[in-house]
Design an enzyme around this catalytic site. Structure first.
Site, mmCIF file in Angstrom:
data_model
loop_
_atom_site.group_PDB
_atom_site.id
_atom_site.type_symbol
_atom_site.label_atom_id
_atom_site.label_comp_id
_atom_site.label_asym_id
_atom_site.label_seq_id
_atom_site.Cartn_x
_atom_site.Cartn_y
_atom_site.Cartn_z
ATOM 1 N N ASP A 97 3.141 1.819 8.060
ATOM 2 C CA ASP A 97 2.275 2.178 7.168
ATOM 3 C C ASP A 97 2.769 3.603 6.811
ATOM 4 O O ASP A 97 3.447 4.278 7.351
ATOM 5 C CB ASP A 97 0.893 2.288 8.138
ATOM 6 C CG ASP A 97 -0.323 2.470 7.192
ATOM 7 O OD1 ASP A 97 -0.969 1.467 7.149
ATOM 8 O OD2 ASP A 97 -0.642 3.493 6.388
ATOM 9 N N TYR A 121 -6.674 -4.478 -10.291
ATOM 10 C CA TYR A 121 -6.462 -4.876 -9.194
ATOM 11 C C TYR A 121 -6.140 -6.495 -9.026
ATOM 12 O O TYR A 121 -5.367 -6.994 -8.562
ATOM 13 C CB TYR A 121 -7.837 -4.448 -8.291
ATOM 14 C CG TYR A 121 -7.693 -5.114 -6.816
ATOM 15 C CD1 TYR A 121 -7.075 -4.385 -5.684
ATOM 16 C CD2 TYR A 121 -8.222 -6.095 -6.263
ATOM 17 C CE1 TYR A 121 -7.260 -4.813 -4.375
ATOM 18 C CE2 TYR A 121 -8.487 -6.525 -4.976
ATOM 19 C CZ TYR A 121 -7.811 -5.885 -4.041
ATOM 20 O OH TYR A 121 -7.881 -6.322 -2.877
HETATM 21 P P1 NAD Z 1 -7.638 -0.397 3.792
HETATM 22 O O1 NAD Z 1 -7.361 0.556 2.670
HETATM 23 O O2 NAD Z 1 -8.417 -0.221 4.807
HETATM 24 O O3 NAD Z 1 -6.053 -0.335 4.574
HETATM 25 C C1 NAD Z 1 -4.752 -0.228 4.011
HETATM 26 C C2 NAD Z 1 -3.741 0.405 4.666
HETATM 27 O O4 NAD Z 1 -2.585 0.198 3.655
HETATM 28 C C3 NAD Z 1 -3.912 1.747 4.957
HETATM 29 O O5 NAD Z 1 -3.766 2.006 6.297
HETATM 30 C C4 NAD Z 1 -2.872 2.487 4.089
HETATM 31 O O6 NAD Z 1 -2.331 3.751 4.628
HETATM 32 C C5 NAD Z 1 -1.778 1.487 3.966
HETATM 33 N N1 NAD Z 1 -0.826 1.851 2.723
HETATM 34 C C6 NAD Z 1 -1.668 2.070 1.320
HETATM 35 N N2 NAD Z 1 -0.356 2.094 0.519
HETATM 36 C C7 NAD Z 1 0.627 2.163 1.276
HETATM 37 C C8 NAD Z 1 2.058 2.130 1.089
HETATM 38 N N3 NAD Z 1 2.502 2.662 -0.225
HETATM 39 N N4 NAD Z 1 2.996 1.960 1.911
HETATM 40 C C9 NAD Z 1 2.549 1.624 3.145
HETATM 41 N N5 NAD Z 1 1.258 1.368 3.527
HETATM 42 C C10 NAD Z 1 0.205 1.834 2.713
HETATM 43 O O7 NAD Z 1 -7.262 -1.772 3.216
HETATM 44 P P2 NAD Z 1 -7.707 -3.334 3.703
HETATM 45 O O8 NAD Z 1 -9.105 -3.582 3.347
HETATM 46 O O9 NAD Z 1 -7.409 -3.360 5.030
HETATM 47 O O10 NAD Z 1 -6.701 -4.165 2.761
HETATM 48 C C11 NAD Z 1 -5.646 -4.697 3.307
HETATM 49 C C12 NAD Z 1 -5.096 -5.452 2.558
HETATM 50 O O11 NAD Z 1 -5.845 -6.774 2.052
HETATM 51 C C13 NAD Z 1 -4.814 -4.988 0.931
HETATM 52 O O12 NAD Z 1 -3.742 -5.542 0.200
HETATM 53 C C14 NAD Z 1 -6.188 -5.404 0.079
HETATM 54 O O13 NAD Z 1 -5.943 -5.534 -1.415
HETATM 55 C C15 NAD Z 1 -6.392 -6.728 0.645
HETATM 56 N N6 NAD Z 1 -7.667 -7.151 0.554
HETATM 57 C C16 NAD Z 1 -8.550 -6.413 1.014
HETATM 58 C C17 NAD Z 1 -10.152 -7.094 0.942
HETATM 59 C C18 NAD Z 1 -11.343 -6.379 1.444
HETATM 60 O O14 NAD Z 1 -12.385 -6.915 1.075
HETATM 61 N N7 NAD Z 1 -11.022 -5.295 2.216
HETATM 62 C C19 NAD Z 1 -10.179 -8.186 0.198
HETATM 63 C C20 NAD Z 1 -9.105 -8.965 -0.217
HETATM 64 C C21 NAD Z 1 -7.871 -8.517 0.037
#
Ligand code: NAD
Length: 268
Positions: A37, A163
């Protein structure tokens, strides 16, 4: 015996949210997990939680948008655990921006993390998988799992055009990789979560509610009210599906985008 015993797994974006939940689940099922991360401290905290529960894990700071940083994270995984069997290519960002106000810089920033980096992390992992012997007990050399979103199929969230485009791109890259890498016995699938209760959604809610003039929490409330299964999604709901995709049981699946959304894509 855990169902993922002896599997070397890298999870990106695992300091919190979906990545953290999945890393913990895979660790509990016996995988050796490299938690990567941007937030190095958070990555180490997730790894420590896995170790405290009796699993094997290391935490590494990694910017998925930086190829050198990705190389170092994959090196750390292989030197610590010997192999890279499964990649959970999950790190991503979200931002609420109305379509008519979205700037070129905002578009580029989103696509740089959610699509460009996802592609090059996949490419770097696939090169290593190709060069290794098959996974113990499997005909495959490696498994690639991306995090897309139901936003790939329908804008749904009217304020996230960039997105949604990035996630449609993730589905496309997943399918191309499946076709190209099948001959090397590497599979490629992605998951499409719905509305998961994570820090990312807290930010979406705050920005979306502000645009609408709603109280904080209102956008989340409205979005989750359309979920047919009647409750918001948790990281653990996602973890079970990723665990299946990481396991021997899904070895004959490739090129798939699996919705895990409580039916939300059929709702509003
Ligand atoms: P979150 O923001 O809670 O966690 C994301 C993590 O990714 C964080 O720890 C952040 O530090 C890390 N991150 C961001 N940019 C980074 C980089 N350049 N290099 C390394 N790490 C990086 O997000 P989440 O809700 O856990 O989402 C995770 C994945 O699931 C994402 O791809 C998101 O688009 C996808 N997603 C989320 C949802 C939702 O409802 N939360 C729904 C569909 C898809």
């Amino acid at each position: 015996m855990g169902k993922l015993d002896d599997k070397g797994v890298v999870v990106t974006g695992a300091a919190r949210g979906i990545g953290r939940g999945v890393a913990q689940r895979l660790g509990a099922e016996g995988a050796s997990v490299t938690v990567a991360d941007l937030n190095a401290e958070g990555a180490e905290a997730t790894a420590a939680a896995i170790r405290d529960a009796g699993g094997k894990a290391v935490g590494v700071g990694c910017d998925v948008g930086d190829r050198g940083s990705v190389r170092s994270a994959l090196d750390a995984a292989v030197s610590e655990f010997g192999r890279l069997d499964v990649l959970f290519n999950n790190a991503g960002i979200a931002e609420i921006r109305p379509l008519l106000e979205l700037s070129e810089d905002e578009w580029d920033r989103m696509l740089a993390v959610n699509l460009r980096a996802v592609f090059f992390v996949l490419q770097a992992a696939a090169k290593r998988m190709r060069a290794q012997a098959p996974i113990a007990g499997s005909e495959l050399r490696g498994k690639l799992i991306q995090t897309a979103s139901i936003a790939a199929y329908r804008g749904g969230l009217a304020y996230m055009p960039h997105y949604a485009a990035s996630k449609a791109g993730v589905v496309s890259v997943t399918r191309t990789a499946a076709q190209v890498l099948a001959a090397d016995r590497i599979t490629s699938n992605c998951i499409c979560p719905g509305a998961v209760d994570t820090p990312m959604w807290k930010k979406i809610d705050a920005q979306w509610s502000k645009i609408e003039g709603w109280q904080t929490g209102e956008a989340w409330k409205r979005r989750t009210s359309f979920i047919p299964l009647g409750r918001p999604e948790t990281a653990d709901d996602v973890a079970g599906v990723v665990s299946f995709l990481a396991s021997r049981d899904s070895d004959y699946m490739t090129g798939q985008a699996v919705n895990v959304d409580g039916g939300l894509v059929m709702g509003n």
